[in-house]
Write an enzyme that holds these catalytic residues in place. Structure first.
Site, PDB file in Angstrom:
ATOM      1  N   ARG A 173       0.826  -1.197   0.000  1.00 38.82           N
ATOM      2  CA  ARG A 173       0.000   0.000   0.000  1.00 38.82           C
ATOM      3  C   ARG A 173       0.869   1.258   0.000  1.00 38.82           C
ATOM      4  O   ARG A 173       2.054   1.206   0.271  1.00 38.82           O
ATOM      5  CB  ARG A 173      -0.923   0.008   1.221  1.00 38.82           C
ATOM      6  N   ARG A 177       1.157   8.689   5.164  1.00 35.31           N
ATOM      7  CA  ARG A 177      -0.096   9.318   5.575  1.00 35.31           C
ATOM      8  C   ARG A 177       0.126  10.818   5.674  1.00 35.31           C
ATOM      9  O   ARG A 177       1.169  11.256   6.160  1.00 35.31           O
ATOM     10  CB  ARG A 177      -0.556   8.788   6.936  1.00 35.31           C
ATOM     11  N   ARG A 251      12.225 -16.555   4.525  1.00 38.55           N
ATOM     12  CA  ARG A 251      13.139 -15.910   5.460  1.00 38.55           C
ATOM     13  C   ARG A 251      12.688 -16.297   6.870  1.00 38.55           C
ATOM     14  O   ARG A 251      11.492 -16.518   7.117  1.00 38.55           O
ATOM     15  CB  ARG A 251      13.096 -14.382   5.309  1.00 38.55           C
ATOM     16  N   ARG A 281      15.127  -4.786  14.130  1.00 35.34           N
ATOM     17  CA  ARG A 281      14.319  -4.054  15.110  1.00 35.34           C
ATOM     18  C   ARG A 281      14.596  -4.595  16.501  1.00 35.34           C
ATOM     19  O   ARG A 281      15.178  -5.674  16.676  1.00 35.34           O
ATOM     20  CB  ARG A 281      12.826  -4.156  14.780  1.00 35.34           C
ATOM     21  N   GLU A 302      16.141  -8.369  16.907  1.00 34.87           N
ATOM     22  CA  GLU A 302      15.637  -9.312  15.900  1.00 34.87           C
ATOM     23  C   GLU A 302      16.531  -9.279  14.660  1.00 34.87           C
ATOM     24  O   GLU A 302      16.789  -8.217  14.099  1.00 34.87           O
ATOM     25  CB  GLU A 302      14.197  -8.970  15.520  1.00 34.87           C
ATOM     26  N   TYR A 350       1.762 -15.012   3.187  1.00 36.63           N
ATOM     27  CA  TYR A 350       1.896 -14.287   4.448  1.00 36.63           C
ATOM     28  C   TYR A 350       0.501 -13.854   4.883  1.00 36.63           C
ATOM     29  O   TYR A 350      -0.178 -13.088   4.203  1.00 36.63           O
ATOM     30  CB  TYR A 350       2.810 -13.067   4.323  1.00 36.63           C
ATOM     31  N   ASP A 352      -1.927 -12.477   8.235  1.00 38.15           N
ATOM     32  CA  ASP A 352      -2.045 -12.002   9.607  1.00 38.15           C
ATOM     33  C   ASP A 352      -2.988 -12.922  10.382  1.00 38.15           C
ATOM     34  O   ASP A 352      -3.734 -13.718   9.796  1.00 38.15           O
ATOM     35  CB  ASP A 352      -2.577 -10.571   9.635  1.00 38.15           C
TER      36      ASP A 352
END
Length: 372
Positions: A173, A177, A251, A281, A302, A350, A352
């Site tokens: 996307r 913003r 991955r 992160r 990570e 992938y 959610d």
């Protein structure tokens, strides 16, 4: 009663098991090769700090599907939680997703929304009509400078390759913003279960018609048993067929654990966008339960790497060669009448948590109706 085998005790398997068990028509065995339920959503309290830890990385539940939201809330209390991610680039902390505050801070401006839109439009690469790569997608919409700051280094570390080698679909996307909204997600419902995800899944599986066996490996097509009327398989699709068409690319991530007194970073998740920082992160798990208080803290760096046969796969790469291999496996699946493949690994997508739950509910309902 018909006998059902469910391979995998994550959300996919637990939703199927719960939905079928409630009909009273099925005897269900759930197996998982790990020593715990919950799959990659598994949570447990750290014995030293008493912090609820997401053992396989942060999971924030978010959905705009009221049916899914009501369903998960029937198994426990979900506390409101807004994920506000930060990113560190060249020693500065910025807000993600890229928003009006990020733009003004990065460029040293005080734009309003329309000024910012025009500014970003002027920075975007208008010569790219149809972005084919991740790099082209980012440059088209936010320009070279923001791309280099927030996407290039992070993406290269996460995927282990130059972003120009990745498909544009990974950056789905518009990554910006033009207001001060720093809520990472756009969904209506967002929260984290008060007692962790494993407690939610345990309640799903807590039924007299469901038996759970952990640390039991399923060997795929060579492990078929005539005692079961149907099998729901949520493991890797290529593993089911003994990798005969090749291994699909993933991955994976691994974590370096740290503990200290007090508060380490003041936020649940901070991305490290600089390529020279080896980790992608840092997540500090006490901040996922702001309703709790802990004098000590536990946090994780990570790291991302290519998946080998001993690793837990996380992110399907879905490159051209992977998709050719996937088609061969999907053809094999289409020939099976008593096995249903569902979930992230079994469909090589992938997904959610809310997508997984929605699909599992739909799958279970269709299966029950078909058997009626």
């Amino acid at each position: 009663m018909k006998k059902i085998l469910i391979v995998g005790a994550g959300f996919s398997g637990a939703v199927i098991a719960n939905t079928l068990a409630k009909t009273g028509k099925y005897s269900i065995d759930v197996i998982d090769e790990r020593n715990h339920i919950g799959g990659n959503c598994h949570t447990e309290r750290d014995p030293e700090t008493n912090v609820m830890v997401h053992q396989y990385g942060p999971h924030i539940f978010h959905t705009s599907n009221e049916k899914v939201w009501q369903y998960v809330n029937s198994f426990g209390v979900f506390r409101p939680f807004v994920n506000r991610v930060k990113s560190i680039y060249m020693g500065q902390v910025y807000s993600l997703p890229i928003n009006l505050h990020t733009i003004n801070q990065f460029y040293g401006k005080a734009f309003g929304p329309e000024e910012a839109k025009n500014w970003i439009k002027s920075k975007g690469d208008s010569s790219i009509d149809d972005p084919k790569t991740f790099e082209d997608q980012a440059k088209k919409f936010v320009g070279e400078e923001l791309y280099k700051a927030f996407f290039y280094g992070y993406t290269k570390k996460q995927w282990g390759t130059e972003p120009r080698n990745l498909p544009a679909s990974i950056l789905k996307r518009l990554p910006v913003r033009f207001n001060y909204d720093d809520n990472y997600y756009n969904d209506i419902y967002q929260g984290i279960p008060e007692e962790g995800y494993s407690a939610i899944i345990q309640k799903m599986l807590d039924h007299p018609n469901i038996k759970i066996q952990l640390e039991k490996r399923f060997l795929g097509e060579s492990d078929q048993s005539s005692e079961y009327d149907h099998i729901f398989y949520t493991g890797p699709i290529d593993a089911y067929f003994s990798f005969r068409h090749g291994r699909l690319g993933y991955r994976t991530v691994y974590f370096k654990e740290h503990r200290t007194e007090g508060d380490f970073q003041g936020n649940p998740v901070i991305n490290y966008a600089d390529e020279k920082v080896p980790y992608t992160r840092v997540h500090e798990h006490k901040h996922f339960t702001p309703w709790e208080s802990h004098p000590k803290t536990i946090y994780f760096e990570e790291y991302s790497k290519e998946t080998d046969e001993n690793d837990i796969p996380y992110y399907p790469k879905r490159l051209d060669e992977d998709m050719k291999i996937l088609k061969a496996y999907e053809l094999e699946v289409s020939r099976l009448s008593n096995v249903t493949f569902l979930g992230r690994l079994a469909t090589y997508r992938y997904l959610d948590m809310h997508h997984i739950i929605e699909e599992a509910l739909d799958c279970a309902e269709k299966f029950i109706n078909k058997q009626s």
